[in-house]
Enzyme design. Structure first.
Site, PDB file in Angstrom:
ATOM      1  N   LYS A 118       0.950  -1.278   0.132  1.00 53.34           N
ATOM      2  CA  LYS A 118      -0.004   0.119   0.085  1.00 53.34           C
ATOM      3  C   LYS A 118       1.056   1.308  -0.070  1.00 53.34           C
ATOM      4  CE  LYS A 118      -4.077   0.500   2.191  1.00 53.34           C
ATOM      5  NZ  LYS A 118      -4.886   0.550   3.225  1.00 53.34           N
ATOM      6  N   LEU A 119       0.328   2.251  -0.925  1.00 56.98           N
ATOM      7  CA  LEU A 119       1.220   3.578  -1.067  1.00 56.98           C
ATOM      8  C   LEU A 119       0.266   4.572  -1.229  1.00 56.98           C
ATOM      9  CD1 LEU A 119       3.494   1.992  -3.973  1.00 56.98           C
ATOM     10  CD2 LEU A 119       4.247   2.421  -1.746  1.00 56.98           C
TER      11      LEU A 119
END
EC number: 2.2.1.2
Length: 316
Positions: free
Chosen positions: A131-132
């Site tokens: 997740k970014l």
């Protein structure tokens, strides 16, 4: 048949939780976590063993105290993720430190490190989504990570500009935040009515869905951050929806009819030319809500990360 079972006919449902008890209750394929959820879980006594195991790992790796603390933090996410993966058939989304969101190289470095840690637990990278936060730099990182078969979940997505660059980069999945978009418009008294068709968060996802399907983009759209069941049901037919245990339970308790709301268009159009960084920055900057909520989200996840660091540091 309850609403949750009906919804699953049109949409892949994901549990938005870090708590193993809640995850096991719903028997769904995928799970999403974030720094806020992990901080909450690590404050519970039954998960203290994860902190102690992470500290032992970090001490064994050695280095400065800062380096050990960083390793311990990442190990907490990986141990929790590995435990979750034992109980599901799909993927886990694990978030990197949001304070790296404006540095492409550091995002890549941290993502590779997390994947390496998962592989130490015999977890194949195919089962992990990194997740970014959906900044230009993080999307650029996701594009590079894809070349090494590391897939990403671009989160904190609020603007159509963010959705466009994610599609153009071919990222695996995006998480537009329905509830947080709604919150902003509600706080400004800008919502026309209580009708779900006037919900700005719902309409943002509908617009992205239509655009992606119309132009043949393969990036998965996963609606997130729901405030109520009506928002969830208004997006039935979306590729995926990640839903809190509380709302999943409410869906289970209702037998009301579920109608598919999102249907892909039959005809495809040629994809437009990709945006440049300057075009993206201006397009995103024109959306005051998105600018404010992205910044706020990154700060909040950074704060949660810092609080988790404090918990671990106190146990060193």
């Amino acid at each position: 048949m309850n609403q949750l079972e009906c919804l699953k006919k049109y949409t892949d449902i994901v549990v938005d939780s870090g708590d193993l008890v809640s995850i096991n209750k719903f028997k769904l394929g995928d799970v999403t976590t974030n720094p806020s959820l992990i901080r909450q879980v690590m404050s519970l006594q039954k998960y203290q063993y994860i902190i102690y195991d992470s500290i032992r790992y970090a001490k064994k790796k050695g280095g400065s105290h800062k380096f050990k603390l960083e390793n311990a933090i990442d190990k907490v996410s990986v141990i929790l993720g590995s435990e979750i993966l034992k109980n599901i058939s799909g993927k886990i989304s694990t978030e990197i430190d949001s304070r790296l969101s404006f540095n492409t190289n550091l995002c890549i470095e941290r993502a590779k490190k997390l994947i390496s840690m998962y592989e130490e637990h015999d977890i194949h990278r195919d089962r992990v989504l990194i997740k970014l936060a959906a900044t230009w730099e993080s999307v650029s990182a996701a594009k590079e990570l894809k070349k090494e078969n590391i897939q990403s979940n671009l989160t904190l997505l609020f603007s159509f500009a963010q959705a466009k660059i994610c599609a153009e980069a071919g990222v695996f999945l995006i998480s537009p935040f329905v509830g947080r978009i709604y919150d902003w418009y509600k706080s400004k008294s800008l919502i026309k009515s209580a009708m779900i068709d006037d919900d700005p968060g719902v309409n943002a996802v509908r617009k992205i869905y239509q655009y992606y399907k119309e132009y043949g983009y393969h990036t998965i759209i996963m609606g997130a951050s729901f405030r109520n069941v009506d928002q969830v049901l208004a997006l039935s037919g979306c590729d995926r929806l990640t839903i809190s245990p509380n709302l999943l339970h409410k869906l289970q308790l209702s037998d009301d009819l579920v109608i598919r709301k999102l249907i892909p268009p039959k005809h495809k159009k040629l994809q437009p030319v990709c945006m440049s960084k300057s075009e993206f920055c201006w397009f995103h900057n024109e959306d005051a809500m998105a600018v404010e909520k992205l910044s706020e989200g990154i700060r909040q996840f950074g704060k949660d990360q810092q609080e988790l660091e404090n918990i671990i540091n106190n146990n060193f």
